[in-house]
Scaffold this motif. Structure first.
Motif, short mmCIF file in Angstrom:
data_model
loop_
_atom_site.label_atom_id
_atom_site.label_comp_id
_atom_site.label_asym_id
_atom_site.label_seq_id
_atom_site.Cartn_x
_atom_site.Cartn_y
_atom_site.Cartn_z
N SER A 86 42.62 7.48 81.08
CA SER A 86 42.92 6.07 80.91
C SER A 86 43.46 5.48 82.21
N GLY B 272 47.63 0.29 82.93
CA GLY B 272 48.75 0.34 82.01
C GLY B 272 48.41 -0.24 80.64
N THR C 19 46.14 2.09 78.58
CA THR C 19 46.89 3.22 78.04
C THR C 19 47.73 2.79 76.84
N GLU C 20 48.42 1.65 76.98
CA GLU C 20 49.24 1.17 75.86
C GLU C 20 48.40 0.94 74.62
N VAL D 135 46.27 9.84 83.12
CA VAL D 135 46.43 8.39 83.27
C VAL D 135 46.55 8.05 84.75
N SER E 6 50.25 3.46 84.33
CA SER E 6 50.45 3.75 82.91
C SER E 6 51.85 4.32 82.70
N ALA F 7 52.83 8.93 77.74
CA ALA F 7 51.85 8.68 78.80
C ALA F 7 52.40 9.11 80.16
N SER G 81 55.18 -2.60 84.29
CA SER G 81 54.02 -2.52 83.40
C SER G 81 54.23 -3.41 82.17
#
Lengths: 361, 304
Positions: free
Chosen positions: B37, B40, B43-44, B58, B62, B68, B264
């Protein structure tokens, strides 16, 4: 290496046959080891035996037996990367040797004739304004738009500097140096303007380019850089006898039958094209052109007939060695290559300087 | 020697032919993807969709949730190394638009690992678009719609409370201050977008992009607050920021009004963006009593 050192060795070169041969062998072994290391070592774990099995399948045209991803990592990632790295290392190191010989100055390196600043300006201009241009290029060439721009920028800047330094058919080395400094500064200022105009993302793209990396090495880049770097190597070998004569002084070289003007012009153009192509493929990787020829001279002496191939071999070893570090230290992320070469090169250069001070005072 | 010569020959042939890009045969898609991923927000969203366990690596941006941060980091999103990404054996790469460099993305695409580019953007529409794109890529459309609905509710609640605010204080986003010059977030930036969402006026909107601001220009813009981001190793505290000539004598410096939020969270434009905007609004509209947004499973964790 100081002038007296160059002159001394140039006159007594016959007696150095054996250390030269031994030194060249040593550098060749290092270069081969670096290439093998570059192919065998990486964050993607593949048994070294598998790496060479994949290579052998590819070379011999045997039906591929290995896992697809292993083949991709070896043939599409590591092999082009090793080739681009070898070309860049050899090209930058030989260019450094050539520049130091032509300028008869131990501090000369390709950036003196504006290749790197010119390439950087063109690269950042391309990052900022190149998007519309990019759309005009055919798909396979889009990835190399920036390298092509960098190459053109480096070459044009150097040719302009060479033109400025020419007067009555003679090239003044002093004028060349000053013109190089001035145009280099101008190109850097232009780069600053571009960086200011750039968006944050463009600035970061450019920043990473200036730090150098083999991470973007592709077959296409290797194919584009190869003719220029190989041309530089061939020309450097052809010029080495003339450079040895030049080490004794311009007048002496002239009387020895060397066409000094042609030598200087050929060297500058070859360096501009070769380094321009290397910089285009890898971004700016500092210190290799400056340090590697010094390191080579320590072992094999200053005669250019040995120094040119020695610098090429050692350049391959140093650049690929640095790249192995760059991709292993922060894996799976990658450290910029220029950071590694400067971290290793600068302290070494300082050491060399302090060591020489003991002799020179 | 013979091997070396053959290698050289093969290399030369390869170089000269320009190399037909080997189209790799498509691999059968495994049932459980191994996802890399990049970005950020991406990934979230993956974690919010319950796909966190599928994420194997990541990028640097991220930073949320904590799980993560524990994953291998493949580096800065715009300077990815192909082998680094491949070394974690992904079967799917989700990358925010702009991930690169292009040559790396090219190699990754050749590597027969599907690469899905998630469109970026800095408003509610863009956040919902990101959620839909990520959900589609991992085959979690149902959960994606549920997440999008929750995020839409949050945006609506934010919008209502920001509309009710009586004032639009002037704020400056300061990205960095190395060398004594403040690099500020002008118009057309994620910083500008989050300031607006929080009911603030970007005092530096006349500058376009993230640029160093002229000290006098920053001063005469009379910002009432400075917003900075936290994390990524940089420390921008009130003492540092208000010692800059750009901010000396501004209302912000007088009131020592500086808000610092994780980078992020503040600029990511992921599912938690309405919360970040609400926190920013709450900090910079001291008179107003702003309600908290409802707690969600994907926002329950405290920020690093």
């Amino acid at each position: 290496m100081s002038l007296e050192g160059v002159a001394m060795a140039a006159s007594g070169e016959g007696t150095r046959g054996r250390p030269v041969a031994a030194g060249l062998t040593l550098f060749a072994v290092l270069a081969v080891a670096a290439v093998v290391g570059a192919l065998a070592i990486g964050p993607f774990t593949i048994a070294p035996g598998r790496v060479f099995a994949v290579l052998w399948e590819w070379i011999s045209g045997a039906a591929p037996a290995g896992a697809l991803r292993e083949r991709i990592v070896v043939l599409d990632v590591r092999l082009p990367r090793a080739i681009v790295g070898a070309l860049a290392g050899a090209g930058m190191a030989v260019a450094g040797a050539l520049m130091q010989g032509v300028f008869r100055n131990p501090l000369a390196d390709p950036s003196l004739v504006g290749v790197a600043p010119g390439a950087a300006l063109a690269a950042v201009a391309f990052v900022v304004f190149g998007a519309p241009l990019l759309a005009l290029l055919p798909q396979p060439l889009q990835v190399v738009g920036l390298p092509l721009a960098a190459f053109a920028g480096g070459l044009l800047t150097t040719l302009l500097i060479a033109r400025l330094a020419e007067h009555d058919g003679r090239t003044s080395v002093a004028t060349l140096l000053f013109a190089g400094l001035a145009l280099g500064a101008l190109a850097s200022a232009g780069t600053g303007v571009m960086v200011f105009l750039a968006s944050e993302q463009q600035t970061r793209d450019f920043l990473f380019w200036t730090l150098g990396s083999l991470g973007g090495a592709t077959w296409m880049k290797a194919a584009l850089a190869a003719p220029f770097v190989l041309g530089l190597l061939a020309i450097a070998i052809g010029l080495s006898r003339g450079l040895d004569a030049l080490a004794l002084g311009e007048a002496e070289a002239f009387h020895a039958g060397v066409s000094v003007e042609r030598l200087k012009r050929t060297a500058v153009v070859a360096v501009a094209a070769g380094v321009g192509a290397a910089v285009a493929a890898t971004g700016v990787v500092g210190f290799v052109g400056l340090v590697v020829p010094h390191l080579a001279r320590l072992v094999i002496g200053p005669s250019h007939r040995a120094l040119v191939p020695a610098s090429a071999l050692l350049g391959v070893a140093v650049l690929l060695g640095a790249d192995i570090l760059a991709r292993m230290i922060a894996a799976p992320a990658e450290l910029p290559l220029g950071v590694v070469t400067a971290l290793v090169g600068a302290p070494f250069f300082l050491w060399l300087l302090l060591k020489r001070r003991a002799f020179v005072g | 020697m013979n091997v070396a010569r053959r290698l050289l020959l093969a290399t030369l042939i390869a170089v000269l032919t320009g190399l037909a890009l080997r189209a790799a045969a498509a691999q059968p898609q495994p049932v459980e993807p191994r996802i890399v991923s990049i970005g950020g927000a991406v990934t979230e969203i993956l974690f919010a969709l319950g796909m966190g366990e599928r994420v194997v690596a990541v990028d640097q941006t991220s930073r949320y949730p904590a799980a993560a941060r524990a994953l291998p980091d493949v580096g800065y999103a715009r300077a990815l190394s192909p082998e680094g990404v491949l070394s974690v054996a992904p079967t799917l790469i989700l990358a925010m638009e702009g991930a690169g460099p292009p040559s790396t993305m090219e190699v990754l695409k050749q590597a027969s690992v599907p690469v899905v580019i998630i469109p970026d953007g800095h408003d509610q529409e863009a956040v919902l678009r990101k959620i839909a794109a990520v959900a589609n890529a991992v085959g979690a459309q149902e959960k994606g719609r549920a997440l999008a609905a929750e995020v839409s509710e949050d945006f609506a609640a934010l919008d209502a409370m920001v509309k009710a605010l009586p004032e639009r204080p002037r704020a400056v986003f300061v990205l960095s201050a190395s060398g004594g010059a403040a690099v500020v977030g002008g118009s057309d930036t994620s910083a500008d977008a989050i300031l607006k969402l929080a009911g603030l006026t970007n005092a530096m909107a006349r500058i376009k992009g993230f640029k160093p601001a002229l000290d006098e220009a920053a001063m005469s813009a009379e910002p009432e607050a400075v917003v900075v981001m936290r994390g990524g190793g940089q420390v921008l505290d009130a003492a540092t920021v208000f010692a800059l000539p750009a901010f000396a004598g501004t209302p912000a410096a007088r009131d020592k009004r500086l808000v610092s939020l994780p980078g992020s969270y503040l600029l990511g434009f992921g599912p938690r963006t309405p919360r970040a905007a609400r926190d920013l609004a709450a900090a910079l509209h001291p008179g107003a009593k702003l309600p908290e947004l409802p707690s969600r499973p994907w926002s329950a964790e405290p920020d690093q």
